[in-house]
Each structure stands twice: as C-alpha cells, then as structure tokens.
Motif scaffolding. Structure first.
Motif, PDB file in Angstrom:
ATOM      1  N   PRO A 198      50.406  39.296  36.910  1.00  0.00           N
ATOM      2  CA  PRO A 198      49.914  38.525  35.769  1.00  0.00           C
ATOM      3  C   PRO A 198      50.817  38.603  34.537  1.00  0.00           C
ATOM      4  O   PRO A 198      50.658  37.813  33.620  1.00  0.00           O
ATOM      5  CB  PRO A 198      48.553  39.154  35.448  1.00  0.00           C
ATOM      6  CG  PRO A 198      48.262  40.120  36.527  1.00  0.00           C
ATOM      7  CD  PRO A 198      49.551  40.460  37.179  1.00  0.00           C
TER       8      PRO A 198
ATOM      9  N   CYS B 138      48.055  47.350  36.655  1.00  0.00           N
ATOM     10  CA  CYS B 138      46.814  46.783  37.205  1.00  0.00           C
ATOM     11  C   CYS B 138      46.722  46.919  38.725  1.00  0.00           C
ATOM     12  O   CYS B 138      45.648  46.763  39.296  1.00  0.00           O
ATOM     13  CB  CYS B 138      46.686  45.314  36.822  1.00  0.00           C
ATOM     14  SG  CYS B 138      47.900  44.234  37.584  1.00  0.00           S
ATOM     15  N   GLU B 139      47.847  47.175  39.387  1.00  0.00           N
ATOM     16  CA  GLU B 139      47.895  47.386  40.846  1.00  0.00           C
ATOM     17  C   GLU B 139      47.684  46.113  41.664  1.00  0.00           C
ATOM     18  O   GLU B 139      47.447  46.185  42.868  1.00  0.00           O
ATOM     19  CB  GLU B 139      46.856  48.422  41.301  1.00  0.00           C
ATOM     20  CG  GLU B 139      47.186  49.825  40.844  1.00  0.00           C
ATOM     21  CD  GLU B 139      46.216  50.855  41.412  1.00  0.00           C
ATOM     22  OE1 GLU B 139      45.908  50.782  42.613  1.00  0.00           O
ATOM     23  OE2 GLU B 139      45.787  51.731  40.644  1.00  0.00           O
ATOM     24  N   ILE B 140      47.716  44.947  41.055  1.00  0.00           N
ATOM     25  CA  ILE B 140      47.578  43.713  41.852  1.00  0.00           C
ATOM     26  C   ILE B 140      48.735  43.613  42.840  1.00  0.00           C
ATOM     27  O   ILE B 140      48.541  43.287  44.012  1.00  0.00           O
ATOM     28  CB  ILE B 140      47.522  42.473  40.926  1.00  0.00           C
ATOM     29  CG1 ILE B 140      46.131  42.379  40.283  1.00  0.00           C
ATOM     30  CG2 ILE B 140      47.827  41.197  41.706  1.00  0.00           C
ATOM     31  CD1 ILE B 140      45.923  41.196  39.371  1.00  0.00           C
TER      32      ILE B 140
ATOM     33  N   ALA C 242      44.860  44.258  31.363  1.00  0.00           N
ATOM     34  CA  ALA C 242      45.620  44.477  32.586  1.00  0.00           C
ATOM     35  C   ALA C 242      44.911  43.807  33.753  1.00  0.00           C
ATOM     36  O   ALA C 242      43.692  43.862  33.855  1.00  0.00           O
ATOM     37  CB  ALA C 242      45.759  45.980  32.841  1.00  0.00           C
TER      38      ALA C 242
ATOM     39  N   THR D 147      40.725  46.274  38.797  1.00  0.00           N
ATOM     40  CA  THR D 147      41.899  45.391  38.755  1.00  0.00           C
ATOM     41  C   THR D 147      42.614  45.209  40.097  1.00  0.00           C
ATOM     42  O   THR D 147      43.069  44.110  40.371  1.00  0.00           O
ATOM     43  CB  THR D 147      42.915  45.843  37.683  1.00  0.00           C
ATOM     44  OG1 THR D 147      43.271  47.193  37.921  1.00  0.00           O
ATOM     45  CG2 THR D 147      42.357  45.676  36.297  1.00  0.00           C
TER      46      THR D 147
ATOM     47  N   LYS E 166      51.427  46.898  33.080  1.00  0.00           N
ATOM     48  CA  LYS E 166      50.166  47.411  32.551  1.00  0.00           C
ATOM     49  C   LYS E 166      49.409  48.227  33.591  1.00  0.00           C
ATOM     50  O   LYS E 166      48.298  48.679  33.344  1.00  0.00           O
ATOM     51  CB  LYS E 166      49.299  46.260  32.047  1.00  0.00           C
ATOM     52  CG  LYS E 166      49.819  45.615  30.780  1.00  0.00           C
ATOM     53  CD  LYS E 166      48.923  44.481  30.301  1.00  0.00           C
ATOM     54  CE  LYS E 166      49.471  43.854  29.026  1.00  0.00           C
ATOM     55  NZ  LYS E 166      48.794  42.591  28.698  1.00  0.00           N
TER      56      LYS E 166
ATOM     57  N   LEU F  10      47.293  35.472  34.931  1.00  0.00           N
ATOM     58  CA  LEU F  10      48.074  35.005  36.093  1.00  0.00           C
ATOM     59  C   LEU F  10      48.075  33.485  36.122  1.00  0.00           C
ATOM     60  O   LEU F  10      49.127  32.853  36.298  1.00  0.00           O
ATOM     61  CB  LEU F  10      47.472  35.583  37.377  1.00  0.00           C
ATOM     62  CG  LEU F  10      48.036  35.065  38.686  1.00  0.00           C
ATOM     63  CD1 LEU F  10      49.520  35.350  38.788  1.00  0.00           C
ATOM     64  CD2 LEU F  10      47.314  35.693  39.871  1.00  0.00           C
TER      65      LEU F  10
END
Lengths: 94, 287
Positions: A25, A49-51, B52, B247, A47, B58
């Motif tokens: 993101p 976020c672990e996406i 975050a 997240t 940041k 996105l």
C-alpha cells in the motif's frame, strides 16, 4: 524497535514475479532492481503491515519475505537518504 | 497541471528536494506506466499518514498508476481518510467542502474545457462513501443527471472511519460498529443502480484484489469521462481499524468480500464502448 519487511534476494531473483511491488500500500517502498532482478525494501517507508508477506507466501508461493527487527539490518536502504536512483542499484541490497 | 509546471527552472535544481528531482526525472509523465513496472519508476504518490496496511491506500496507489495523464489531472476530495493520501500526490488537489465535491468538479471541468481547448484535462473526484453517498448525495446525483464529464470514484470502506466508526449509507445491514452498537438496521445503498438510472456512461464495482484490473478500470473511466459522459467507480477499500481486520489479512478479507457479495462488475454504454474501441484502433494503427 519495530519490524520491517525483508526480502531474501536469492529466492526473489529466481522468480521475477513482482507481485509484492504491486500489492504494497505504500508508494515506492518495495522497489525493484531490474538489473539484479530482485525486489528490495526501503525501510524508512515500510509501516510493517505484512501484506507483502501474505502475498509472497500465499499468492506467489515463494516464501521470500520475512518480517525482521530493523536493528538486525546492517546497512538498511533508506529512500530519503539515497533517493530514487535505479541506475545506482547494483544488486547489493541489504 | 502540465509537465511544464512540474519541471524545474534551470539553475534551481540544487535547491529542490531529492523526492522532487526524482519525480521530474523518473516520474510517470509522458508515457502510460504499467502496473508491472511498479517499483521501477517514481510514483506520483509520496509518503502519507494513512494507517499501515490500509486497503484504501493500496487502491489510491493503483489509481495513480492507472491515470492516463497525471500531469493533466486535477483531483477533488473532501473530508475523510482518502484525502490524507490524495494530498500527498504531485497532482493538484482541491479540498471540496463536505457535500459539494461533484458541484465543484462540474464547474471546474466546464471552466477547463473553455480555458484549454486543445488539451484534454481530466477531473477526478475521489471521496469516501460518506462524502459521496450520504453528505454529497444530491450533488453526485445531479452531476450525473447533467451528464458532467468527469470521473467519480467512491472509496467505499462502509463506515465513517475518520470519526470513530459511525454507520454510513453504504454500510451492510446488520454490521456492528463502535458507534452503531445495535447493528445497522437498513440495507446498503445501491449506488450502482442509482448510477444506471442517472445514465452514467461507465460504471464499475471492484475490490483491490487485482492491481492490473484496478489500473485498467481507472484508465477506462477517465478516458470515457473525457469525451462521453460521467463515469463512476465504486471500490471496496476495507477499514482495517473499524472492522478490526489484522493488517496481514486485509487482502484475504478483500478476496473474501469480493467472492461473497462485492464481485467485479462493469456496465458500459454503447457510446462509451465505441469510444474505447476507437482509441484502441488508433493505437494499433500507430504501431
């Protein structure tokens, strides 16, 4: 201290899937070195976020991204210091 | 609002910030960048204060890649989460008051058409479900009925995320939120149906599960709005804070919601389709 994404470049350079660069993101955070064919992280923008971890594990099934403590990085890449200079990227990313 | 405005006066380069120099030299101007090139070019979106792992961020990031001419685009937003990132782009941003985003966009687009006869300028409204479906509802509907030529993008997080989690018109029936403890008692508003009734030329509903698709939908919507008529994109961009989504699971949730109820949908008028086909034909002829 906090966690940031870290990409195992040995695994990443074999695949060139580039999915993590598209699903992050944050803008210009997971960068792509076209010469070395690997993604790497600008830690000052991550940041945590672990996406990208989920994308690499579940969607790409490469398991190249792990979350690590920022203090464990010896010479972290920071975009605010280095600037966006793809011509200087030589494959030696932390 | 053109590459000229962005480029630096000769001799002043050393006074500009690194980020700005990078944007001028390695930005997405002049040639449409692809989603597959992300990470290899400087994006118009900079660092921003959004949470975050936010799916809205996105979506906004992908939208900026999808814009056909970022140097000839003006963004309009209003109070809400989205503007926190939209203001951090190198695209002019107008902060409409709550309720008047589409009215501001109507006047702006008409003015630009008079002022710049030989250069198409794109106007894109990007606001949340509260800004467009609740508070800005009448301006949105009227801009569609008047066939104003600009794109409206709804960042549908199904909640007022910025003010503590009140239900919005776009919240699902039964959804439990901090400021809706009994669950929402009414159905989610059918904005797609309303857009169809108002005769919007291109309508799309999607989730950010497929980056290439997001960029291509935005590109189509902006191009059609240039020539044909109003366009509308409704995008599911979950609020991981108010809906308590961890997240790492944000995209799993988006995939889940897409499969269960949101889906991908595109409604395109015959005139708009013919216009897109003519662009493709012209592109192929050039090659």
């Amino acid at each position: 201290m906090y966690l940031v994404a870290h990409i195992d470049q040995a695994i990443c350079s074999e695949t060139a899937c580039r999915l993590c660069t598209q699903y992050c993101p944050e803008a210009n955070t997971i960068l792509y070195d076209n010469a070395a064919k690997t993604a790497f992280v600008a830690v000052d923008r991550c940041k945590g976020c672990e996406i990208c971890v989920g994308i690499c594990d579940d969607l790409a099934k490469h398991h190249a991204i792990k979350m690590i403590m920022i203090t464990d990085l010896e010479s972290p890449f920071e975009l605010s210091k280095e600037g966006f200079r793809p011509e200087k990227w030589d494959g030696n990313h932390p | 609002m053109s590459v000229k405005n962005i480029s630096i006066t000769p001799g002043w380069e050393k006074y500009m910030t690194k980020e700005y120099l990078d944007l001028v030299e390695r930005g997405p101007y002049g040639k449409q960048k692809k989603v597959s090139e992300m990470g290899s070019f400087k994006e118009v979106l900079e660092e921003h204060p959004m949470c975050a792992g936010c799916a809205m961020t996105l979506f906004i990031r992908l939208t900026m890649v999808g814009l056909p001419n970022p140097e000839h685009t003006i963004l309009i937003g209003t109070a809400g989460c989205g503007r926190l990132a939209l203001t951090q782009t190198s695209i002019p941003f107008i902060y409409g008051n709550y309720g008047d985003t589409n009215a501001v966009a109507s006047g702006l687009k008409r003015g630009l058409e008079v002022r710049f006869k030989d250069q198409a300028k794109d106007v894109v409204v990007m606001a949340g479900d509260g800004g467009l479906a609740d508070i800005g509802f009448s301006a949105v509907m009227h801009s569609w009925f008047r066939k104003e030529r600009f794109t409206t993008i709804m960042l549908d997080n199904e909640v007022y995320g910025n003010t503590g989690g009140q239900e919005s018109g776009m919240t699902e029936r039964g959804a439990l939120l901090k400021m809706a403890p009994k669950g929402k008692m009414f159905e989610k508003m059918d904005m797609i149906g309303l857009a169809q009734t108002a005769g919007v030329a291109y309508i799309a509903r999607l989730t950010p599960t497929n980056p290439t698709r997001v960029a291509s939908v935005v590109r189509k919507a902006v191009l059609i709005a240039r020539e044909v008529g109003p366009t509308f994109i409704q995008a599911y961009t979950s609020c991981n804070i108010e809906y308590a989504i961890p997240t790492p699971k944000v995209l799993d949730d988006a995939r889940d919601i897409e499969a269960k109820r949101y889906g991908f949908m595109e409604i395109i008028s015959d005139e708009a389709k013919a216009y897109l086909d003519s662009i493709d034909t012209a592109k192929k002829a050039k090659k």
